[in-house]
Write an enzyme that holds these catalytic residues in place. Structure first.
Site, PDB file in Angstrom:
ATOM      1  N   ASP A  50      20.436  72.155  60.429  1.00 33.38           N
ATOM      2  CA  ASP A  50      19.362  72.022  60.873  1.00 33.38           C
ATOM      3  C   ASP A  50      18.948  70.422  60.750  1.00 33.38           C
ATOM      4  O   ASP A  50      18.056  70.012  61.533  1.00 33.38           O
ATOM      5  CB  ASP A  50      18.227  72.995  60.852  1.00 33.38           C
ATOM      6  CG  ASP A  50      17.058  72.996  61.916  1.00 33.38           C
ATOM      7  OD1 ASP A  50      17.601  73.209  63.258  1.00 33.38           O
ATOM      8  OD2 ASP A  50      15.974  73.406  61.598  1.00 33.38           O
ATOM      9  N   GLU A  91       9.069  66.432  57.438  1.00 31.01           N
ATOM     10  CA  GLU A  91      10.017  67.499  57.558  1.00 31.01           C
ATOM     11  C   GLU A  91      11.457  67.073  57.012  1.00 31.01           C
ATOM     12  O   GLU A  91      11.995  67.821  56.251  1.00 31.01           O
ATOM     13  CB  GLU A  91      10.054  68.116  58.891  1.00 31.01           C
ATOM     14  CG  GLU A  91      10.972  69.413  59.355  1.00 31.01           C
ATOM     15  CD  GLU A  91      10.723  69.484  60.712  1.00 31.01           C
ATOM     16  OE1 GLU A  91       9.635  69.849  61.008  1.00 31.01           O
ATOM     17  OE2 GLU A  91      11.720  69.790  61.419  1.00 31.01           O
ATOM     18  N   GLU A 143       9.931  73.574  70.056  1.00 30.47           N
ATOM     19  CA  GLU A 143       8.941  73.690  68.979  1.00 30.47           C
ATOM     20  C   GLU A 143       8.552  75.239  69.004  1.00 30.47           C
ATOM     21  O   GLU A 143       8.372  75.807  68.035  1.00 30.47           O
ATOM     22  CB  GLU A 143       7.982  72.895  69.011  1.00 30.47           C
ATOM     23  CG  GLU A 143       8.128  71.311  69.082  1.00 30.47           C
ATOM     24  CD  GLU A 143       8.612  71.024  67.492  1.00 30.47           C
ATOM     25  OE1 GLU A 143       9.335  71.670  66.942  1.00 30.47           O
ATOM     26  OE2 GLU A 143       8.084  69.981  67.289  1.00 30.47           O
ATOM     27  N   GLU A 213      19.284  77.335  71.635  1.00 31.82           N
ATOM     28  CA  GLU A 213      18.604  77.741  70.540  1.00 31.82           C
ATOM     29  C   GLU A 213      19.375  79.122  69.853  1.00 31.82           C
ATOM     30  O   GLU A 213      19.505  79.454  68.970  1.00 31.82           O
ATOM     31  CB  GLU A 213      17.222  78.152  70.809  1.00 31.82           C
ATOM     32  CG  GLU A 213      16.427  76.895  70.743  1.00 31.82           C
ATOM     33  CD  GLU A 213      16.224  76.421  69.349  1.00 31.82           C
ATOM     34  OE1 GLU A 213      16.379  76.787  68.173  1.00 31.82           O
ATOM     35  OE2 GLU A 213      15.938  75.321  69.279  1.00 31.82           O
TER      36      GLU A 213
HETATM   37  C1  LIG Z   1      17.388  73.939  66.387  1.00 33.28           C
HETATM   38  C2  LIG Z   1      16.163  73.767  66.081  1.00 33.28           C
HETATM   39  N1  LIG Z   1      15.013  73.791  66.943  1.00 33.28           N
HETATM   40  C3  LIG Z   1      13.830  73.760  66.677  1.00 33.28           C
HETATM   41  C4  LIG Z   1      13.458  73.103  65.595  1.00 33.28           C
HETATM   42  C5  LIG Z   1      11.931  72.882  65.514  1.00 33.28           C
HETATM   43  N2  LIG Z   1      11.490  71.354  65.749  1.00 33.28           N
HETATM   44  C6  LIG Z   1      11.627  70.553  64.659  1.00 33.28           C
HETATM   45  O1  LIG Z   1      11.915  70.948  63.597  1.00 33.28           O
HETATM   46  C7  LIG Z   1      14.468  72.788  64.722  1.00 33.28           C
HETATM   47  N3  LIG Z   1      13.998  72.188  63.578  1.00 33.28           N
HETATM   48  N4  LIG Z   1      15.616  73.236  64.930  1.00 33.28           N
END
Ligand SMILES: Cc1ncc(CNC=O)c(N)n1
Length: 225
Positions: A50, A91, A143, A213
């Site tokens: 991530d 983040e 998000e 996702e």
């Molecule tokens: C794979 C994925 N999807 C959404 C997010 C959330 N957006 C930013 O942080 C994230 N971090 N990773």
């Protein structure tokens, strides 16, 4: 389609594609955090991957900002996107700190195929020709999947391990929920005005985000590569 019918496009799509949406927001990986059965090696794998994704998400968000400055009829869009970008800075620091805590070496993470696919998809959306309503739908969906997923791990009755609460709060907090709500309002406004063909493109993009996702969670949840 007349404008009245187009009201609340996002809610309509969520309802229409509820199985896939639920697949992304209630994935076994998330459910294992919530019920406390998560294997920490899965969490560590997710963390490393991530971090790479989020680094790619920064230029994507910046490309949405650029499109807002050129296409948007509402000045406040830019402020919402900018606040998202600002929190990405925080983040990235969090990821580095968390990775150190879990002994995940971020410098030599091998990018997993599912992650690579997702990053390529983001790159394709960064092209100037991709419409504002389409990229905004993607931004909202990306998000919101995290918001819906991690807030589920903070609800009453969840047995989320204390070590993971900080991660869950990052995306499951009320503040992030409000941010996603602002994104949804903007997405709906853009989609209401979009011609049918663009609307179709945005819907396909929404579905692609959900699939990506799910594959991202699968990658994290699965056994060692
Ligand atoms: C794979 C994925 N999807 C959404 C997010 C959330 N957006 C930013 O942080 C994230 N971090 N990773």
């Amino acid at each position: 389609m007349d404008p009245v019918e187009k009201n609340g496009v996002i809610d309509r799509w969520v309802k229409k594609h509820l199985v896939l949406y639920t697949g992304a927001t209630r994935h076994p990986f998330i459910l294992s955090i919530r019920d406390g059965t998560i294997d920490f090696s899965s969490f560590k794998r997710w963390l490393g991957q991530d971090y790479i994704f989020v680094r790619e998400f920064v230029p994507f968000s910046a490309s949405v900002l650029l499109k807002a400055s050129k296409n948007s009829d509402d000045n406040s869009d830019m402020e919402v996107i900018l606040s998202g970008l600002a929190s990405l800075s925080d983040e990235i620091s969090w990821f580095k700190q968390e990775a150190a805590k879990w002994d995940v070496p971020l410098s030599d993470v091998i990018v997993h195929k599912s992650n690579q696919n997702y990053c390529r998809f983001l790159e394709s959306l960064m092209l100037p020709a991709v419409e504002y309503s389409v990229v905004f739908t993607a931004l909202w969906a990306i998000e919101t999947v995290y918001q819906e997923s991690f807030s589920h791990c903070l609800e009453d009755g969840s047995k989320t391990p204390p070590e993971l609460l900080e991660a869950c709060q990052r995306w499951g907090s009320e503040g992030f929920g409000e941010f996603c709500c602002s994104l949804k309002k903007i997405a709906n406004r853009c989609l209401e005005k979009a011609p049918d063909e663009e609307l179709k493109k945005a819907e396909v993009t929404f579905l692609r985000v959900l699939e990506l996702e799910i594959e991202f969670w699968d990658m994290s949840h699965g056994g060692p590569k």
